[in-house]
Design an enzyme around this catalytic site. Sequence first.
Site, PDB file in Angstrom:
ATOM      1  CE  LYS A  47      -2.504  -1.683   3.242  1.00 44.25           C
ATOM      2  NZ  LYS A  47      -1.845  -3.264   2.843  1.00 44.25           N
ATOM      3  NE  ARG A  48       7.051  -0.301   1.244  1.00 46.80           N
ATOM      4  CZ  ARG A  48       7.200  -1.595   1.421  1.00 46.80           C
ATOM      5  NH1 ARG A  48       6.370  -1.487   2.187  1.00 46.80           N
ATOM      6  NH2 ARG A  48       8.008  -2.287   0.815  1.00 46.80           N
TER       7      ARG A  48
END
Length: 317
Positions: free
Chosen positions: A238-239
């Site tokens: 997700k980063r």
Amino acid sequence: MADTGAGRFAPSPSGRLHVGNLRTAVVAWLFARSTGRRFLIRIEDLDRVRAGAEAEQLAELAALGITSDSPVLRQSERTGQYAAALDRLMAQDLVYECFCTRRDVAEAASAPHARPGFYPGTCRDLTDEERAERRGGRPPALRLRSGVETWEVDDLLAGRVSAPVDDVVLRRNDGVIAYNLAVVVDDAAQGVDQVVRGDDLLESAPRQAYLASLLGLPTPVYAHVPLAVTLEGRRLAKRDGAVTLEDLAAEGCLPPAVLGILLDSLGLPTTSLAAALDAFDPGRLPRQPWVVVPPDLPSTAVGPACKPSAPTDKVHP
């Protein structure tokens, strides 16, 4: 629906799902539906739980047309079943106490001739006196006393897979049942005979199949799907940018369009899950990782341009 076995998707509620997670869920749904199986969603919440994440994940899956044919099962509600399975293994003298810290295990695994990442059996043969002494220092974890060095499973995508089987943790020293035992118990209890998941878990399959054999439980059919990765070959996270449904929607990429991107990455019709199911052939699935280029996912070469579109066809269980 007749009980003809089941497939499943089992996320951990640690946060929102990204497109790699969602793609695996889509593949698991297609595998189950194409073989006449039920499709189940299980929440693996023994660890890494973020408040509200379960509801978010279920909503994200539903936005793509993926729902569970049975009430969602949560591992946190099944501690009694895990304890019973552990008792069965203990009755076979297949469990022993382990007092090693993570650092101990890492250092032992890095020693010459050690198998990287595998427990070397440091506490396997402690005497009663040694165990009694060490209990005063830290609570023990419980490990499996494995009777084999390797185990084999058949995978629909990877073929015959053989992997080492070490003395895996069954219950952590904080009292929480470990993943490998919980997943074996849950799959059998739910009638899951088809496990479709990311290929980062491929080497776990022989361990879990071996555990199932010790418990007298059936081994499911496995299919491990290549992961979504970045351009550098690193597992997508997700980063890495706008890779969740929420972030993509904020950029004008609505769930039907995201579904189209996921289906396109699998070489399937992009109009709906129903159309993809009609064309689904496991033998034609891509065998290489899906390269995603966040945060500009809509304009990458891995999928069609992402534009707001009409809802996809509804697909009923």
